[in-house]
Design an enzyme around this catalytic site. Sequence first.
Site, mmCIF file in Angstrom:
data_model
loop_
_atom_site.group_PDB
_atom_site.id
_atom_site.type_symbol
_atom_site.label_atom_id
_atom_site.label_comp_id
_atom_site.label_asym_id
_atom_site.label_seq_id
_atom_site.Cartn_x
_atom_site.Cartn_y
_atom_site.Cartn_z
ATOM 1 N N HIS A 85 42.254 114.871 -25.345
ATOM 2 C CA HIS A 85 43.661 114.930 -24.971
ATOM 3 C C HIS A 85 43.836 115.307 -23.502
ATOM 4 O O HIS A 85 44.890 115.752 -23.095
ATOM 5 C CB HIS A 85 44.431 115.902 -25.874
ATOM 6 C CG HIS A 85 44.491 115.470 -27.310
ATOM 7 N ND1 HIS A 85 45.212 116.142 -28.272
ATOM 8 C CD2 HIS A 85 43.914 114.423 -27.960
ATOM 9 C CE1 HIS A 85 45.067 115.528 -29.440
ATOM 10 N NE2 HIS A 85 44.275 114.488 -29.278
ATOM 11 N N ASP A 102 40.537 116.923 -29.132
ATOM 12 C CA ASP A 102 41.724 117.607 -28.600
ATOM 13 C C ASP A 102 41.548 117.794 -27.088
ATOM 14 O O ASP A 102 40.814 117.026 -26.472
ATOM 15 C CB ASP A 102 41.936 118.935 -29.352
ATOM 16 C CG ASP A 102 43.398 119.357 -29.393
ATOM 17 O OD1 ASP A 102 44.058 119.304 -28.345
ATOM 18 O OD2 ASP A 102 43.885 119.748 -30.475
#
Length: 420
Positions: free
Chosen positions: A267, A244
């Site tokens: 991310h 993430d």
Amino acid sequence: MMRRQFDRMIQLITLVLFLLACMLSNALGSRSLSRINLDSTTIFDVATYGAKGDGKTDDSPAFMNAWNAACQAEPNDRSILVIPEGKTFLLKPVSFSGPCKPSSVYVQVSGNIVGPTMKTDWIGYHIDTWLSFSMVNGLTVSGSGQINGQGPLWWENACIGTPPPGTSCHAPVALMFKRCNGLRLNGLTHVNSPRVHITITTCNNVIVSNLHIIAPETSPNTDGINVASSTNVNIRDSFIETGDDCIAISGGSSNVKISGIMCGPGHGISIGALGKGGADVVENIEVRNCTMQKTLAGVRIKSWQGGSGYARNISFKAIKFDAVYNPILIDQYYCPTQQDCINSTSAIRLSDISYSGITGTSMMDSVINLSCSESVACTNIAMDNVYISSVIPGRKVFGKCINAHGRISHVKPWFNCLKP
Ligand SMILES: *[C@@H]1O[C@H](CO)[C@@H](O)[C@H](O)[C@H]1NC(C)=O
Ligand SMILES: *[C@@H]1O[C@H](CO)[C@@H](O)[C@H](O)[C@H]1NC(C)=O
Ligand SMILES: *[C@@H]1O[C@H](CO)[C@@H](O)[C@H](O)[C@H]1NC(C)=O
Ligand SMILES: *[C@@H]1O[C@H](CO)[C@@H](O)[C@H](O)[C@H]1NC(C)=O
């Protein structure tokens, strides 16, 4: 004649003796001072409090006892809690709480720490956090040890999106710092957190450096570092590979500097998501000299519809992208699950956002996407020296914006949707 010489000799001897006495008392004084200094650092080794470090025995009670001793040592002392090298300590959820009596507490992590190996080990515990430090001022956590959250145990049945507390899919944060002042965190390796690896919340004056955070690209919600409601935070010189956000800055944070981060997979570096069901304020954020490698987003500001508050004075400088999917992104319509998202005209106000000295390659043709809310728009966006191309040589890429105001210079791909 003889008499006068004798008198002068007596005077001289008296003077010398006096000087000697002065020097001696000085020396004694400083010696006793330095002894006080030496004595004021006290070492608390978890092994002497009964920790086995065999990777199987629950060492939490021993850690708790060592912590309590270190935290309650005499005021003005410096306590060092030692987690010795060459051993692996199994810990159940543990909360290291202050306030502590010493003005600084140093946690030397030379050995490794692993989380519970079965979900049943969590029964009876507050399941939001595995290891937490709260209300400890002058805390340093440092060393070359590894902290392993046993994430795979949690990832299979993970919540989608932002996990609501209390649901069975809601995995714990591995390491949480709360209500702290003067935190220093450096050198450690953090692997496989159940959810966020490190959360820093309601802290002031924080330096995080030289960390290595590693979780698989496919592991859900395993942010590297989350900063919330904190001020004067400096995160630098670290490798972050996760499933993430490498770093996420959320509401209530100001004066945050991020530099020297190698991010990817993951991310990217995010401000937000802001404004989920309320007001958020974020300001004075600088992200500098970071590299994103194969990340799903590069630098991103995201907010839910319906929020209020603002995010302002945010700068991204000297950023490199290597095969990144959405290099530059502002998304005021954030809705990761495409469910339960409201259509609202209110939004977080974004302003004074600058991008400069940004280069690299993109996996997608859309390399710059500034999607601002219709009601409040984004104002004073500045882009200077931004050059992003496709990973496929010669392929055309583009920038796009809605409701965005500002100016660009020396930007490729050139785009002209920014309003003055
Ligand atoms: C930029 O970050 C890298 C680590 O990614 C570091 O080695 C380098 O010294 C930094 N450069 C500057 C100018 O800060
Ligand atoms: C903007 O933020 C930076 C830190 O990133 C800070 O040094 C600067 O003073 C801020 N500018 C204003 C106008 O507040
Ligand atoms: C830009 O971002 C918005 C908001 O997430 C999204 O709806 C849109 O599809 C994106 N546009 C492109 C070209 O990627
Ligand atoms: C929000 O608006 C979009 C189109 O603008 C629509 O497809 C969607 O159903 C709306 N959602 C709600 C909850 O009203």
